[in-house]
Design a protein around this motif. Sequence first.
Motif, PDB file in Angstrom:
ATOM      1  N   PRO A   7     -37.822  30.021  24.801  1.00 28.10           N
ATOM      2  CA  PRO A   7     -36.657  29.654  23.988  1.00 28.10           C
ATOM      3  C   PRO A   7     -36.008  30.891  23.373  1.00 28.10           C
ATOM      4  O   PRO A   7     -36.662  31.904  23.114  1.00 28.10           O
ATOM      5  N   MET A   8     -34.724  30.813  23.125  1.00 32.07           N
ATOM      6  CA  MET A   8     -34.003  31.939  22.547  1.00 32.07           C
ATOM      7  C   MET A   8     -34.340  32.098  21.073  1.00 32.07           C
ATOM      8  O   MET A   8     -34.355  31.113  20.320  1.00 32.07           O
ATOM      9  N   ALA A  33     -28.632  25.348  17.536  1.00 30.97           N
ATOM     10  CA  ALA A  33     -29.756  26.127  18.059  1.00 30.97           C
ATOM     11  C   ALA A  33     -30.246  27.180  17.068  1.00 30.97           C
ATOM     12  O   ALA A  33     -31.219  27.885  17.354  1.00 30.97           O
ATOM     13  N   HIS A  35     -28.429  29.840  15.796  1.00 30.45           N
ATOM     14  CA  HIS A  35     -27.824  31.163  15.889  1.00 30.45           C
ATOM     15  C   HIS A  35     -26.843  31.410  14.746  1.00 30.45           C
ATOM     16  O   HIS A  35     -26.250  30.475  14.200  1.00 30.45           O
ATOM     17  N   LYS A 292     -24.474  19.939  27.029  1.00 26.75           N
ATOM     18  CA  LYS A 292     -25.622  19.920  26.113  1.00 26.75           C
ATOM     19  C   LYS A 292     -26.098  18.495  25.851  1.00 26.75           C
ATOM     20  O   LYS A 292     -27.313  18.207  25.873  1.00 26.75           O
ATOM     21  N   ASP A 297     -28.227  23.072  28.499  1.00 28.80           N
ATOM     22  CA  ASP A 297     -27.660  24.018  27.531  1.00 28.80           C
ATOM     23  C   ASP A 297     -27.141  25.237  28.284  1.00 28.80           C
ATOM     24  O   ASP A 297     -27.851  26.226  28.487  1.00 28.80           O
ATOM     25  N   GLU A 300     -27.179  28.560  26.198  1.00 27.05           N
ATOM     26  CA  GLU A 300     -28.442  29.295  26.131  1.00 27.05           C
ATOM     27  C   GLU A 300     -28.614  30.168  27.373  1.00 27.05           C
ATOM     28  O   GLU A 300     -29.022  31.336  27.275  1.00 27.05           O
ATOM     29  N   LYS A 304     -28.757  34.355  27.575  1.00 30.14           N
ATOM     30  CA  LYS A 304     -29.818  35.089  28.271  1.00 30.14           C
ATOM     31  C   LYS A 304     -29.243  36.044  29.309  1.00 30.14           C
ATOM     32  O   LYS A 304     -29.672  37.199  29.429  1.00 30.14           O
TER      33      LYS A 304
END
Length: 418
Positions: A7-8, A33, A35, A292, A297, A300, A304
């Motif tokens: 996961p981020m 999420a 962020h 989503k 997602d 996400e 990445k």
Amino acid sequence: MADPRAPMPPLRVLLSEGGSTSAREAITVLGLAGHHVEICDPSPRCLGRFSRFVAKYHRCPGLGRDPAGYLRFIEGLLAQEEFDVLLPIHEQGLLFAKVAPRLQGLTALALPSFEAYRTAISKAGFSRLLDELQLPQPSTRLVTSAEQVRAEARAPCVIKTAIGTASRGVWLVRDADQLEDALRELAAIDGFADEVLLQEFIEGAIEHAQAVFAHGELLAMHAARRIAEGAGGGAAIKQSVRRDGVWADLARIGRALEWHGALSVDYILPSDDASPRYIDCNPRLVEPMGAKLAGLDLLELLLKVSLGQHPPAAAESQAGMRTHLAMQALLGCARDGGSRGDLFRECGDLLRRRGRYAESREELTPVRSDWLSAVPLTLTAALLLLAPSLAGPLAAKGWGDHLLDAGAVRRIDGEEIG
């Protein structure tokens, strides 16, 4: 090296604008999420400001009016503050791709080459690419004058400027009067300074697919059918679908362009067969909240890829997920001649999730998770109930200085960006 399957962690993310529906939905996905989200936009009343997930707003020059000034602002902001990722959520990516090495020294971002981006953002360039790859599109001619249009147009047809975003620069022509109206509007915007597309009109369902690539490899795709149209050509209600053929076609497009980052296409499924006809390309994600909600997602994955990771291909999104954008639905109801009574009924259906909104989820203004999003939704409903004729002007507010136009593209092409 970070595990691309992990996961981020929370990131500091700067969005390139905050006025579009795509930016507003990206804010929700990123905020949920965890962020840290900041936005840039020339309008202090842009849609993205009405979110509890936006930590800071930066007022910037308008990309459409002053690309060089916008770029200086972004570079200065990135030099002063530390951001993990710069997210080109709209066509600001064309400018960023032109100066990518400069920006990559300040933050992480995912973009293809400038040449690839320029091909994707141009309707003429995308049409040529489809021909090269032998992918289906409506019968299309590229013309350069009003006289050529008059000589070759066969109603019904569609006329498109080579550069246009948010459904601008597109005319559906069904008779000689509409043709002349379109040509007058083209002349007013100097539309023949570039090529103009004269395209066959095809009846059928309109669908949209958005995807994330890593160096030409397709990692994930979400497709949805437009169930109802809102104002300005956007979708008011969508339903997710599975399209293996579109996946294969998008994979070919991404490989041909060596695409890196987000890419979306629109296509028509004609009523007489199931083969898609591609009609438009957007070098970005388009309203990613629907994906989503359907279990994919895309943001996400895009984060990445921006950070230099190469995550594995993602599982498909869930087919059959219905979503809606309440503001677009209300604007569409008013635009289509809805009375105050019609608008009251539409508001009631939205609030009670009945009729065509039964088992549908809100994409744009998720009031339950982000109470500030109720402000623009409530204001839009109130203004339309006061005067349904305001639908056009209200929809046009989304076409602000944060968007590219043909003039800005020519300035970027000409390297007049500082």
